[in-house]
Scaffold this motif. Structure first.
Motif, short mmCIF file in Angstrom:
data_model
loop_
_atom_site.label_atom_id
_atom_site.label_comp_id
_atom_site.label_asym_id
_atom_site.label_seq_id
_atom_site.Cartn_x
_atom_site.Cartn_y
_atom_site.Cartn_z
N PRO A 128 0.82 -1.20 0.00
CA PRO A 128 0.00 0.00 0.00
C PRO A 128 0.86 1.26 0.00
CG PRO A 128 0.09 -0.90 2.21
CD PRO A 128 0.78 -1.90 1.32
N ASP A 130 2.26 4.50 1.34
CA ASP A 130 2.36 5.19 2.62
C ASP A 130 2.76 6.65 2.38
OD1 ASP A 130 5.16 5.24 2.18
OD2 ASP A 130 5.47 3.43 3.38
N ASP A 209 -9.27 1.92 -3.21
CA ASP A 209 -9.47 1.88 -1.77
C ASP A 209 -10.66 2.80 -1.47
OD1 ASP A 209 -9.30 2.39 0.99
OD2 ASP A 209 -7.11 2.40 0.99
N ASN A 233 -2.60 9.61 5.58
CA ASN A 233 -3.51 8.90 4.68
C ASN A 233 -4.78 8.53 5.42
OD1 ASN A 233 -1.67 8.93 2.55
ND2 ASN A 233 -0.92 6.86 2.95
N ASN A 237 -6.88 0.84 3.89
CA ASN A 237 -5.75 -0.08 3.76
C ASN A 237 -6.16 -1.40 3.09
OD1 ASN A 237 -3.01 -0.62 3.99
ND2 ASN A 237 -3.18 -1.54 6.01
N THR A 238 -7.24 -1.35 2.29
CA THR A 238 -7.68 -2.51 1.52
C THR A 238 -8.07 -2.03 0.12
OG1 THR A 238 -9.98 -2.27 2.22
CG2 THR A 238 -8.59 -3.73 3.54
N TYR A 273 -4.09 1.56 -3.33
CA TYR A 273 -4.68 1.60 -2.00
C TYR A 273 -3.63 2.11 -1.02
CZ TYR A 273 -2.68 -2.98 -0.45
OH TYR A 273 -1.86 -4.02 -0.09
N ASP A 275 -1.87 2.90 2.89
CA ASP A 275 -1.58 2.51 4.26
C ASP A 275 -2.12 3.58 5.21
OD1 ASP A 275 -0.26 2.02 6.75
OD2 ASP A 275 1.35 0.98 5.69
N ASN A 276 -2.90 3.19 6.19
CA ASN A 276 -3.49 4.16 7.11
C ASN A 276 -2.94 4.06 8.54
OD1 ASN A 276 -4.66 1.85 8.19
ND2 ASN A 276 -6.73 2.32 7.48
N ARG A 277 -1.82 3.37 8.72
CA ARG A 277 -1.32 3.13 10.08
C ARG A 277 -0.86 4.40 10.78
NH1 ARG A 277 2.83 -1.66 8.94
NH2 ARG A 277 3.12 -0.36 7.09
N ARG A 278 -0.31 5.35 10.02
CA ARG A 278 0.13 6.59 10.66
C ARG A 278 -1.06 7.37 11.23
NH1 ARG A 278 3.94 10.79 7.47
NH2 ARG A 278 5.41 9.05 7.68
N GLU A 286 -9.43 5.01 13.24
CA GLU A 286 -9.41 3.93 12.25
C GLU A 286 -10.80 3.81 11.65
OE1 GLU A 286 -10.21 0.16 15.26
OE2 GLU A 286 -8.19 0.53 14.48
#
Length: 305
Positions: A128, A130, A209, A233, A237-238, A273, A275-278, A286
């Motif tokens: 993904p 980032d 996404d 972002n 994340n999919t 798509y 990455d949404n971890r940040r 989330e």
């Protein structure tokens, strides 16, 4: 808290305004109603029919309302129009944002939350995507959404204006205009409600996404008090192919239809798509809506019009 939302009669902006008022914030809306709708306006917000390209009028609104925070969603969002009319696209998205930044500075606003886009990244080198991925847009729209990010950072350095930049993946949900360029889900669901056959551009194997508007709203609410100085972002994340997406929408509608296929469009990315971890770490946010749940709510909205 006093919050001014540009584009607050539009798709995402009006949903944010509703949530802000629900949380008892003092809200003003700036919108020229070129794509926003009066029926989207929350009666609990002050409304100013002003174009962000009009620097003088915009500044007067800011100085009258004196927002603590500006959530900036007014924009030209049509990728194809950006290719046909790059000057118009730049006027609204770049010059308009500079006007908003100046109005923030002159009125004493302390923070701006800026709606950016996955379009800034261009063709992915890896997935993904980032926030460290290179920025190399392939449409003027991507350029005009990315350029203000630089202005925002420099305004912050020069004048102490705090910021959070939110790069959205493909947002869908209630109030998205099915007649415009705003989103494939809105366009397809509207056709399904009418019993019309949707058209897929390209072979339909391109992936996206898709994030539900209510999740985007909560990211903006979190950014009121968190995320200063970050680019984040806002995504699921999919990803899902357009073909599979249309199958799910047809299932949700209960109809038996097969889509038509048309030529691929210039400026469209094949696979994407984010990455949404940040965002999860910085905002404590989330996404809570799965695609099936979001599609069901959205279909009910269009079928209930």
């Amino acid at each position: 808290m006093k919050v001014l939302v540009t584009g607050g009669a539009g798709f995402i902006g009006s949903n944010i305004v509703d949530r802000l008022i629900e949380l008892n914030h003092d809200v003003a809306v700036v919108d020229n109603l070129s794509t926003g709708r009066r029926e989207n306006l929350n009666p609990g917000a002050e409304f100013y029919n002003v174009d962000i390209v009009n620097k003088e009028d915009l500044t007067r609104v800011f100085e009258a309302f004196k927002p603590e925070i500006c959530i900036h969603h007014a924009a030209q969002i049509d990728v194809q129009r950006s290719i046909k009319e790059p000057d118009y696209d730049a006027d609204v998205n770049i010059v308009g944002t500079i006007n908003v930044l100046n109005a923030c500075r002159l009125s004493g606003a302390r923070k701006i939350i800026y709606a950016s886009s996955a379009a800034v990244y261009g063709e992915p080198e890896y997935l993904p995507l980032d926030e460290n991925h290179k920025v190399e847009p392939i449409s003027y729209y991507g350029v005009s959404k990315h350029t203000p990010e630089h202005y925002i950072k420099i305004f912050s350095q020069l004048y102490g204006l705090r910021y959070t930049i939110l790069r959205y993946s493909n947002v869908y949900g209630i109030r998205q205009d099915p007649m415009g360029e705003g989103g494939v889900i809105a366009i397809f669901l509207n056709k399904l409600v009418k019993g019309e056959v949707p058209t897929i551009f390209g072979d339909g194997e391109q992936t996206r996404d898709f994030i539900y508007v209510k999740d985007v709203v909560e990211a903006n609410i979190a950014a009121l008090t968190r995320g200063d100085g970050y680019i984040l972002n806002i995504s699921t994340n999919t990803c899902i192919s357009i073909n599979d997406l249309v199958k799910k929408m047809i299932e949700a509608s209960g109809r038996e239809l097969k889509p038509n296929y048309g030529p691929a469009r210039k400026g469209d990315i094949i696979h994407s798509y984010m990455d949404n971890r940040r965002a999860a770490e910085v905002l404590g946010w989330e996404p809570r809506y799965g695609l099936v749940e979001g599609l069901r709510e959205t279909y009910e909205y269009y079928s209930g019009r």
